[in-house]
Scaffold this motif. Structure first.
Motif, PDB file in Angstrom:
ATOM      1  N   GLY A  26       0.795  -1.220   0.000  1.00 33.51           N
ATOM      2  CA  GLY A  26       0.000   0.000   0.000  1.00 33.51           C
ATOM      3  C   GLY A  26       0.827   1.270   0.000  1.00 33.51           C
ATOM      4  N   GLY A  27       2.150   1.126   0.166  1.00 34.79           N
ATOM      5  CA  GLY A  27       3.033   2.290   0.182  1.00 34.79           C
ATOM      6  C   GLY A  27       3.140   2.934  -1.184  1.00 34.79           C
ATOM      7  N   HIS A  28       3.582   4.185  -1.191  1.00 31.85           N
ATOM      8  CA  HIS A  28       3.704   4.940  -2.431  1.00 31.85           C
ATOM      9  C   HIS A  28       5.165   5.212  -2.755  1.00 31.85           C
ATOM     10  N   LEU A  29       5.452   5.202  -4.043  1.00 35.09           N
ATOM     11  CA  LEU A  29       6.792   5.497  -4.542  1.00 35.09           C
ATOM     12  C   LEU A  29       6.664   6.478  -5.691  1.00 35.09           C
ATOM     13  N   GLN A  30       7.448   7.543  -5.663  1.00 37.41           N
ATOM     14  CA  GLN A  30       7.531   8.447  -6.798  1.00 37.41           C
ATOM     15  C   GLN A  30       8.797   8.116  -7.560  1.00 37.41           C
ATOM     16  N   VAL A  31       8.643   7.982  -8.885  1.00 36.36           N
ATOM     17  CA  VAL A  31       9.769   7.636  -9.748  1.00 36.36           C
ATOM     18  C   VAL A  31       9.879   8.699 -10.831  1.00 36.36           C
ATOM     19  N   ARG A  32      11.062   9.257 -10.951  1.00 34.34           N
ATOM     20  CA  ARG A  32      11.342  10.262 -11.991  1.00 34.34           C
ATOM     21  C   ARG A  32      12.132   9.557 -13.089  1.00 34.34           C
ATOM     22  N   LEU A  33      11.596   9.557 -14.319  1.00 38.42           N
ATOM     23  CA  LEU A  33      12.214   8.814 -15.413  1.00 38.42           C
ATOM     24  C   LEU A  33      12.021   9.528 -16.736  1.00 38.42           C
ATOM     25  N   LYS A  34      12.752   9.081 -17.733  1.00 35.60           N
ATOM     26  CA  LYS A  34      12.660   9.643 -19.080  1.00 35.60           C
ATOM     27  C   LYS A  34      11.449   9.061 -19.804  1.00 35.60           C
ATOM     28  N   THR A  35      10.919   9.839 -20.752  1.00 32.52           N
ATOM     29  CA  THR A  35       9.842   9.355 -21.601  1.00 32.52           C
ATOM     30  C   THR A  35      10.409   8.349 -22.603  1.00 32.52           C
ATOM     31  N   GLY A  36       9.545   7.768 -23.397  1.00 33.50           N
ATOM     32  CA  GLY A  36       9.981   6.826 -24.423  1.00 33.50           C
ATOM     33  C   GLY A  36      10.054   5.413 -23.894  1.00 33.50           C
ATOM     34  N   GLU A  37      11.091   4.686 -24.302  1.00 33.40           N
ATOM     35  CA  GLU A  37      11.225   3.267 -23.967  1.00 33.40           C
ATOM     36  C   GLU A  37      11.257   3.023 -22.462  1.00 33.40           C
ATOM     37  N   THR A  38      11.975   3.856 -21.725  1.00 32.85           N
ATOM     38  CA  THR A  38      12.051   3.679 -20.271  1.00 32.85           C
ATOM     39  C   THR A  38      10.671   3.800 -19.646  1.00 32.85           C
ATOM     40  N   TYR A  39       9.932   4.828 -20.017  1.00 29.10           N
ATOM     41  CA  TYR A  39       8.576   5.032 -19.498  1.00 29.10           C
ATOM     42  C   TYR A  39       7.685   3.831 -19.824  1.00 29.10           C
ATOM     43  N   SER A  45       5.866  -2.992 -16.684  1.00 29.07           N
ATOM     44  CA  SER A  45       6.372  -3.975 -15.721  1.00 29.07           C
ATOM     45  C   SER A  45       5.762  -3.780 -14.335  1.00 29.07           C
ATOM     46  N   VAL A  46       5.612  -2.533 -13.915  1.00 28.59           N
ATOM     47  CA  VAL A  46       4.996  -2.235 -12.616  1.00 28.59           C
ATOM     48  C   VAL A  46       3.576  -2.784 -12.574  1.00 28.59           C
ATOM     49  N   ARG A  47       2.817  -2.549 -13.636  1.00 20.20           N
ATOM     50  CA  ARG A  47       1.426  -3.030 -13.695  1.00 20.20           C
ATOM     51  C   ARG A  47       1.367  -4.553 -13.758  1.00 20.20           C
ATOM     52  N   GLN A  48       2.290  -5.179 -14.477  1.00 22.02           N
ATOM     53  CA  GLN A  48       2.305  -6.640 -14.560  1.00 22.02           C
ATOM     54  C   GLN A  48       2.561  -7.280 -13.199  1.00 22.02           C
ATOM     55  N   HIS A  51       1.109  -3.733  -9.217  1.00 23.32           N
ATOM     56  CA  HIS A  51       1.130  -2.412  -8.610  1.00 23.32           C
ATOM     57  C   HIS A  51       0.288  -1.455  -9.460  1.00 23.32           C
ATOM     58  N   GLN A  52      -0.037  -0.297  -8.899  1.00 26.00           N
ATOM     59  CA  GLN A  52      -0.895   0.647  -9.597  1.00 26.00           C
ATOM     60  C   GLN A  52      -0.178   1.976  -9.795  1.00 26.00           C
ATOM     61  N   VAL A  53      -0.230   2.491 -11.021  1.00 31.01           N
ATOM     62  CA  VAL A  53       0.271   3.833 -11.287  1.00 31.01           C
ATOM     63  C   VAL A  53      -0.885   4.785 -10.986  1.00 31.01           C
ATOM     64  N   LEU A  54      -0.756   5.523  -9.884  1.00 29.41           N
ATOM     65  CA  LEU A  54      -1.846   6.398  -9.439  1.00 29.41           C
ATOM     66  C   LEU A  54      -1.944   7.670 -10.258  1.00 29.41           C
ATOM     67  N   LYS A  70       2.217   0.405  -4.147  1.00 31.35           N
ATOM     68  CA  LYS A  70       2.596  -0.993  -4.080  1.00 31.35           C
ATOM     69  C   LYS A  70       1.361  -1.863  -3.843  1.00 31.35           C
ATOM     70  N   ALA A  71       1.305  -2.989  -4.501  1.00 26.31           N
ATOM     71  CA  ALA A  71       0.184  -3.913  -4.374  1.00 26.31           C
ATOM     72  C   ALA A  71       0.060  -4.409  -2.935  1.00 26.31           C
TER      73      ALA A  71
END
Length: 73
Positions: A26-39, A45-48, A51-54, A70-71
């Motif tokens: 149930g915890g939250h994580l903020q992730v800063r990343l580049k757009t494109g392939e990384t995004y 992968s997170v959804r698989q 976990h949920q992208v809020l 987090k799931a």
């Protein structure tokens, strides 16, 4: 906040997963990343893993910040 803007795949998801593993369900994580392939790869992968992208917002320089729950919570 986890900043993986300087990382390359597959380390982007490895670092994200390690940070999620350290959270309580149930915890939250903020992730800063580049757009494109990384995004695309990190969000998919997170959804698989169940976990949920809020939410997400864009920043300058092709950067996105995701807020992930987090799931199990």
């Amino acid at each position: 906040m986890l900043d993986i803007t300087g990382e390359k795949c597959p380390m982007t998801f490895v670092r994200t997963r390690l940070a999620l593993d350290a959270l309580a369900p149930g915890g939250h994580l903020q992730v800063r990343l580049k757009t494109g392939e990384t995004y695309t790869n990190v969000t998919r992968s997170v959804r698989q893993l169940g976990h949920q992208v809020l939410d997400e917002h864009s920043e300058a320089g092709d950067v996105v910040v995701l807020r992930i729950q987090k799931a199990g919570g």
